[in-house]
Scaffold this active site. Structure first.
Site, short mmCIF file in Angstrom:
data_model
loop_
_atom_site.label_atom_id
_atom_site.label_comp_id
_atom_site.label_asym_id
_atom_site.label_seq_id
_atom_site.Cartn_x
_atom_site.Cartn_y
_atom_site.Cartn_z
N CYS A 197 -3.50 13.44 -10.81
CA CYS A 197 -2.44 13.45 -10.08
C CYS A 197 -1.22 13.50 -10.92
O CYS A 197 -1.40 14.01 -12.03
CB CYS A 197 -2.06 11.67 -9.69
N CYS A 217 -7.57 11.41 -14.64
CA CYS A 217 -6.95 11.62 -13.46
C CYS A 217 -6.21 13.07 -13.18
O CYS A 217 -5.86 13.10 -14.33
CB CYS A 217 -5.43 10.39 -13.33
N ASP A 226 1.25 -2.39 12.10
CA ASP A 226 1.27 -3.96 12.29
C ASP A 226 1.63 -4.21 13.26
O ASP A 226 2.69 -3.41 14.46
CB ASP A 226 1.14 -4.94 11.12
N SER A 227 1.88 -5.54 14.03
CA SER A 227 1.85 -5.91 14.94
C SER A 227 3.93 -6.54 14.59
O SER A 227 4.48 -7.27 15.60
CB SER A 227 1.43 -7.31 15.41
N GLY A 228 3.61 -7.17 13.57
CA GLY A 228 5.18 -8.21 12.98
C GLY A 228 5.06 -9.40 12.99
O GLY A 228 5.62 -10.17 12.67
N GLY A 229 3.49 -9.74 13.57
CA GLY A 229 2.43 -11.25 13.42
C GLY A 229 3.45 -11.50 12.12
O GLY A 229 3.77 -12.70 11.31
N PHE A 230 2.48 -10.97 10.98
CA PHE A 230 2.56 -11.07 9.61
C PHE A 230 4.32 -11.75 8.79
O PHE A 230 4.44 -12.60 8.70
CB PHE A 230 2.09 -10.68 8.48
N GLY A 239 -5.35 -12.75 8.27
CA GLY A 239 -5.74 -13.99 7.86
C GLY A 239 -6.72 -14.15 6.32
O GLY A 239 -6.75 -14.98 5.62
N CYS A 244 -0.39 12.90 -14.20
CA CYS A 244 -1.29 12.29 -15.15
C CYS A 244 -1.93 13.80 -15.77
O CYS A 244 -1.95 14.13 -16.90
CB CYS A 244 -2.52 12.00 -15.09
N HIS A 258 0.87 7.79 -9.05
CA HIS A 258 -0.97 8.15 -9.69
C HIS A 258 -1.51 6.59 -9.30
O HIS A 258 -2.80 6.67 -8.97
CB HIS A 258 -0.24 7.22 -11.01
N ASP A 309 -0.70 -11.64 16.96
CA ASP A 309 -1.18 -12.76 16.32
C ASP A 309 -0.76 -13.81 15.44
O ASP A 309 0.30 -13.53 15.33
CB ASP A 309 -2.78 -12.37 15.65
N GLN A 346 -9.09 -14.34 12.98
CA GLN A 346 -8.78 -15.38 12.74
C GLN A 346 -9.38 -16.35 12.27
O GLN A 346 -10.99 -16.10 12.86
CB GLN A 346 -7.71 -15.11 13.22
N ASP A 398 -5.08 -1.94 4.15
CA ASP A 398 -4.21 -1.67 3.32
C ASP A 398 -3.83 -2.64 2.34
O ASP A 398 -4.50 -3.39 2.58
CB ASP A 398 -3.11 -1.07 4.65
#
Length: 390
Positions: free
Chosen positions: A312, A310, A92-96, A222, A315, A354, A146, A195, A272
């Protein structure tokens, strides 16, 4: 480098199947990307991520800039060698993260001035700085800087005028990000971010302007920032399918299993979210038949695994075979309840495995359903199973 090959579309929705080729490998979409904020998906070895089918993971530009810093990253040639993950990475850009600092930061047209949450140093993040850091990280997909438009601030719901100002600055930052990315001769892909808050007309304006800039891919940002669920679903329904069909579409920071399946139906290719890893550490597990809270006393003597279907490690154990009534398989709910109550680190490690396996397998099943032309049937069965309860 980014090559996006559309393989099939669903006639009942906007869902589609594709293959995305990046510098460190091919990603089959729709895809869920585990979040590795500090260069690690918390509690999970890279080999375990590989074994459970992770195709691409995230890194966090802001936090990796804070620690260990660009000099260390440069010495390793980027994030792949540093964290020993040799498949694709998106940063990510770091904006959040800058947005989430609240009163500790000041946003101007030039960029964001803020105090380091690590040591209090005065720092400055701009589109150009973000592109430089992401170039050092050598992530396969970088994101433009952003401004994450908030839904509300201190009880004040963002107005259309305020959302417009934020969106228009993000567009100016998109152009600056694109120019800096080109000057740095970064060989990877840069995505623009749509946005506009909860306003469909602003989302459309942002989308149109970004498409005119011809980014290799596009994200919807956003959302999942405190707005009511209905408004998030409204933006999900409005925006993804209006983006170019020949380029990847990424919905940032979303969400529950239901959100992912709905997002696929709305035309999203990439997701994500910290939810599977964060919830695992807090004792909430996702299963085919609904969510399970392992801290509840009713699990104290339960011999069943988290999910009988499952495969995994939590499980099914090392066998990779789903549990049966004879007790073959992995760890019981009683054991995981015990680990959680005792604060043993193995507990969140197993529950994280899991939850990530569940999310990755859900996307695998979505891809198989799209390949078979049975996405509508899959959605109906998914909803019925999740409503059944554990």
């Amino acid at each position: 480098m980014l090559k996006f090959e559309l393989l099939t579309t669903d006639p009942t929705s906007h869902a589609r199947r594709a293959a995305m080729t990046l510098n460190h490998g091919v990603v089959q979409t729709p895809v869920f990307m585990p979040v590795g904020t500090y260069g690690t998906v918390k509690g999970v070895m890279p080999q375990s991520l590989h074994d459970m089918g992770a195709q691409i993971i995230l890194g966090n530009t802001f936090h990796l800039w804070m620690r260990p810093g660009q000099d260390v990253m440069q010495s390793f040639g980027g994030l792949h060698a540093f964290e020993q993950w040799h498949k694709p990475i998106l940063t990510d850009s770091g904006g959040f993260q800058v947005w989430s600092l609240g009163a500790m930061r000041k946003i101007t047209e030039e960029g964001v001035h803020f105090a380091s949450p690590v040591n209090g140093d005065k720092l400055f993040m701009s589109p150009e700085v973000s592109m430089q850091i992401q170039t050092t990280l050598n992530s396969d997909i970088a994101m433009q800087l952003d401004e994450c438009t908030p839904y509300e601030t201190k009880g004040h719901i963002t107005t259309e005028s305020e959302a417009r100002q934020s969106m228009e600055m993000s567009l100016r930052w998109a152009r600056r990000s694109q120019d800096a990315f080109a000057r740095l001769q970064n060989p990877n892909a840069l995505f623009g971010i749509v946005q506009g808050g909860m306003f469909e007309n602003l989302r459309q304006e942002s989308l149109d302007a970004l498409v005119a800039m011809d980014f290799p891919g596009y994200a919807i940002g956003g959302v999942s920032v405190g707005e009511p669920k209905e408004q998030m679903l409204q933006i999900m329904a409005h925006t993804p399918h209006r983006l170019p069909a020949h380029k990847p579409r990424y919905l940032m920071g979303v969400g529950t299993p239901e959100d992912l399946v709905q997002g696929v139906a709305d035309g999203v290719d990439m997701f994500d979210c910290v939810m599977p890893t964060r919830n695992a550490r807090n004792g909430t597990l996702f299963t085919r038949f609904g969510d399970l809270k392992i801290r509840n006393a009713r699990h104290k003597t339960d011999h069943q695994p988290l999910d009988t279907t499952c495969t995994c490690h939590a499980c099914a154990g090392s066998s990779g075979v789903a549990w049966d009534a004879g007790g073959r398989g992995g760890f019981s709910r009683a054991y995981l309840h015990h680990l959680d109550r005792c604060g043993e680190m193995l507990g969140p490690m197993l529950t994280t495995i899991h939850n990530l396996h569940y999310y990755l397998n859900l996307m695998r099943e979505v891809r198989s359903a799209l390949d078979a032309g049975q996405f509508a049937q899959f959605r109906a069965q998914f909803k019925a199973d999740r409503a059944r309860g554990v």
